[in-house]
Design a protein around this motif. Structure first.
Motif, PDB file in Angstrom:
ATOM      1  N   UNK A   1       0.831  -1.208   0.000  1.00  0.00           N
ATOM      2  CA  UNK A   1       0.000   0.000   0.000  1.00  0.00           C
ATOM      3  C   UNK A   1       0.865   1.258   0.000  1.00  0.00           C
ATOM      4  N   UNK A   2       1.944   1.265   0.801  1.00  0.00           N
ATOM      5  CA  UNK A   2       2.838   2.431   0.827  1.00  0.00           C
ATOM      6  C   UNK A   2       3.508   2.643  -0.520  1.00  0.00           C
ATOM      7  N   UNK A   3       3.965   1.544  -1.149  1.00  0.00           N
ATOM      8  CA  UNK A   3       4.631   1.663  -2.443  1.00  0.00           C
ATOM      9  C   UNK A   3       3.665   2.138  -3.524  1.00  0.00           C
ATOM     10  N   UNK A   4       2.419   1.657  -3.492  1.00  0.00           N
ATOM     11  CA  UNK A   4       1.433   2.106  -4.472  1.00  0.00           C
ATOM     12  C   UNK A   4       1.122   3.589  -4.284  1.00  0.00           C
ATOM     13  N   UNK A   5       1.007   4.033  -3.034  1.00  0.00           N
ATOM     14  CA  UNK A   5       0.761   5.452  -2.773  1.00  0.00           C
ATOM     15  C   UNK A   5       1.930   6.298  -3.258  1.00  0.00           C
ATOM     16  N   UNK A   6       3.118   5.817  -3.046  1.00  0.00           N
ATOM     17  CA  UNK A   6       4.307   6.533  -3.498  1.00  0.00           C
ATOM     18  C   UNK A   6       4.355   6.606  -5.020  1.00  0.00           C
ATOM     19  N   UNK A   7       3.975   5.495  -5.682  1.00  0.00           N
ATOM     20  CA  UNK A   7       3.958   5.464  -7.143  1.00  0.00           C
ATOM     21  C   UNK A   7       2.917   6.446  -7.688  1.00  0.00           C
TER      22      UNK A   7
END
Length: 99
Positions: free
Chosen positions: A67-73
């Motif tokens: 979830x954090x990586x998707x938000x960052x992307x």
């Protein structure tokens, strides 16, 4: 031709017999003198493994990371990584090159 093949095979096989260090030399004296580890009863190990909180914790941690990586992307998706001056310089450099 057959003798040459046999000679080559002999040379290659003899190269495999290099003097390698003894495995016993790599084990420290402390490791040799150590007691064997205590064996655990199998039912106890199975019950601890089936308690399984580790898998759920790891799954939750992995889902949070995703979830954090998707938000960052999503945050990086519309942004340019090259400033305007650099982009112009690169475009001019490519335009001036012959194809």
């Amino acid at each position: 031709m057959r003798c040459t093949s046999l000679f080559i095979a002999f040379v290659l096989l003899s190269a495999c017999t290099a003097n390698l260090p003894s495995i016993d030399d790599t084990i420290s004296q402390e490791a040799r003198d150590a007691d064997y580890p205590a064996l655990q009863p199998l039912p106890e190990l199975i019950s601890r493994a089936s308690a399984g909180s580790t898998i759920e914790v790891q799954t939750e941690a992995l889902a949070a990371r995703v979830a954090r990586l998707k938000a960052r992307a999503r945050a990086l998706k519309g942004r340019s990584i090259i400033d305007g001056a650099t982009r112009l310089r690169l475009l001019n450099a490519v335009k001036d090159r012959p194809a």
